[in-house]
Design an enzyme around this catalytic site. Structure first.
Site, short mmCIF file in Angstrom:
data_model
loop_
_atom_site.label_atom_id
_atom_site.label_comp_id
_atom_site.label_asym_id
_atom_site.label_seq_id
_atom_site.Cartn_x
_atom_site.Cartn_y
_atom_site.Cartn_z
N HIS A 232 74.98 -3.27 87.40
CA HIS A 232 74.10 -2.94 86.27
C HIS A 232 73.42 -1.57 86.44
CE1 HIS A 232 71.07 -4.79 88.88
NE2 HIS A 232 71.39 -6.02 88.52
N ASP B 2 72.39 -5.23 75.90
CA ASP B 2 71.70 -6.28 75.16
C ASP B 2 70.51 -5.76 74.36
OD1 ASP B 2 70.02 -5.67 77.28
OD2 ASP B 2 69.55 -7.77 77.77
N GLY B 3 70.23 -4.46 74.45
CA GLY B 3 69.09 -3.90 73.74
C GLY B 3 67.78 -4.06 74.46
N ASP C 9 75.13 -10.06 82.48
CA ASP C 9 74.10 -10.48 83.43
C ASP C 9 73.39 -11.71 82.88
OD1 ASP C 9 72.66 -10.42 85.80
OD2 ASP C 9 71.18 -8.98 85.07
N GLY D 297 67.45 -11.09 83.65
CA GLY D 297 68.80 -11.23 83.15
C GLY D 297 68.81 -11.21 81.63
#
Length: 437
Positions: A255, A290-291, A315, A355
């Protein structure tokens, strides 16, 4: 570790059928393009087959011809960082039979999101938990049948050899320093480093660790020599330290931007290795679109810096598919709670992101809306690029002759925000396992 061919048929056709399906009137993902072309698959072997050889050489006709009406036919999605989903967390102490049942239930539900194979992730935990659960997460392709759903490609151990200042929501109480490879063996269990054979493959596929902690950089060659991917993550590494890790064999970044030293104009840190000279291979990297984890422009910058290494990951935690609320989570030495509000997850008592609760197809749609990338470029980030990172080229993440017949049928919807991809059907080893209709 190479993905071996099945020792038995993936399914047995009935009523004298040959198990062959032909998809027509579809746009097939091939490289950087969507190509108008038919695709033949065989549910007996579980493979994509060469249509001309089947028709002209073997005089075989398909049992079924499916007209997809111009929809997209993509390889099945590969998820490289999945902590859990649908109420089940991989980092959980359960009786072996119960744990195995939960994994099977998750596999059957994951295909509904377009994911046909994945890398189950264990966060920083005590040694007992790793040694107890890792055997259940070994690559399952050698025994998997279509009806089982998504398959594990081997486990990702995200910790506990991480920086205590970049731990994210990982409990600092269980973090360790490795001075030698034996420290990893003591943590994860010697049996989980046993390469075994195709019927008992090694459970560990990837390890995320901070290269600057202990002697980790010197240990990297011992990790990778066993066929395990070393990923840089949860780290304070400078550009020089990250570069040294790449020279030692690191091929992945966990990530990117999250839980690591931020980019600085005088020392670009871990992000800087994406600009390494061609003589030193630039690593792959995971991006959570995911914003919440990253600004859309940050995602776009990362993609433009190294598009061939760009891998979309979720994640995701076990809260995927669950309603908003407060949920327990096994966090290293004890239990914590995660608060779910919409797509955002926060560790209770803090402001730390815990996450995500997004699906991989939603990440693809977000990336398309934010980046201006093409549909093939976005799909590569969940198919051929993760397959290459995992050493599964030609087997997963593609629709080449002889590849596993893991397929996703997608509808392309355009709205004011951009392009949205919707999963209509999923096929595993040439057998339909999900249909939205």
């Amino acid at each position: 570790m190479p993905h071996s061919l099945p020792s038995s048929p993936k399914s047995t056709p009935k009523d004298g059928k040959n198990g062959i399906t032909k998809f027509t009137n579809c746009r097939i993902l091939k490289g950087d393009s969507l190509v108008d072309e038919d695709l033949w698959v065989n549910s007996v072997t579980g493979k994509v087959i060469k249509s001309q050889a089947a028709f002209y050489d073997d005089f075989i006709l398909p049992d079924e011809v499916i007209n997809l009406g111009g929809r997209i036919l993509s390889p099945g999605f590969i998820e490289c960082q999945l902590n859990g989903a649908f109420g089940f967390n991989f980092s959980t102490f359960l009786e072996p039979a119960v744990y195995a049942k939960k994994v099977k239930e998750l596999n059957r539900r994951m295909v509904q999101t377009g994911v046909t194979s994945y890398v189950p992730t264990i966060t920083s935990q005590k040694s007992e938990l790793y040694q107890r659960v890792l055997p259940h997460l070994a690559p399952s392709g050698h025994v998997q049948v279509a009806e089982d759903g998504a398959e594990s490609l081997g486990a990702h151990c995200e910790g506990p050899f991480l920086s205590s200042t970049k731990n994210g929501i990982h409990s600092v109480d269980v973090l360790q320093k490795a001075e030698s490879f034996e420290d990893l063996v003591a943590c994860y269990g010697a049996e989980n480093f046993d390469s075994g054979d195709e019927f008992s493959p090694m459970p560990i596929k990837m390890i995320t660790a901070a290269p600057e902690i202990g002697n980790m950089t010197k240990i990297i060659p011992e990790i990778t020599s066993r066929g395990i991917i070393y990923s840089i993550g949860h780290s304070e590494a400078t550009y020089e330290e990250a570069s040294a890790a790449v020279r030692a064999g690191a091929t992945m970044i966990t990530h990117l931007f999250n839980a690591m030293r931020p980019l600085h104009h005088r020392n670009p840190g871990i992000f800087g290795v994406l600009g390494l000279a061609e003589s030193l291979p630039r690593p792959y990297f995971g991006i959570i679109a995911d914003g919440e984890h990253l600004h859309p422009t940050t995602v776009k910058i990362a993609f433009n810096a190294h598009p061939d290494g760009f891998i979309l990951v979720t994640d995701s935690m076990h809260l995927v598919g669950l309603p908003d609320g407060v949920y327990q989570w096994t966090n290293g030495a004890g239990a914590s709670h995660i608060i779910k509000k919409g797509t955002k997850l926060i560790l209770e008592g803090s402001d730390r992101i815990a996450g995500s609760s997004i699906t991989l197809v939603e990440c693809v749609s977000n990336f398309l809306s934010w980046s201006g990338a093409s549909v093939p470029q976005a799909l590569k980030a969940v198919t051929s690029t993760p397959a290459a990172m995992l050493g599964l080229q030609g087997v997963k993440g593609c629709l080449s002759d002889g590849a596993d017949a893991d397929l996703v049928v997608l509808t392309e919807k355009r709205n004011p925000e951009g392009v949205e991809l919707v999963v209509d059907e999923v096929w595993k080893f040439g057998t339909k396992v999900f249909s939205r209709s």
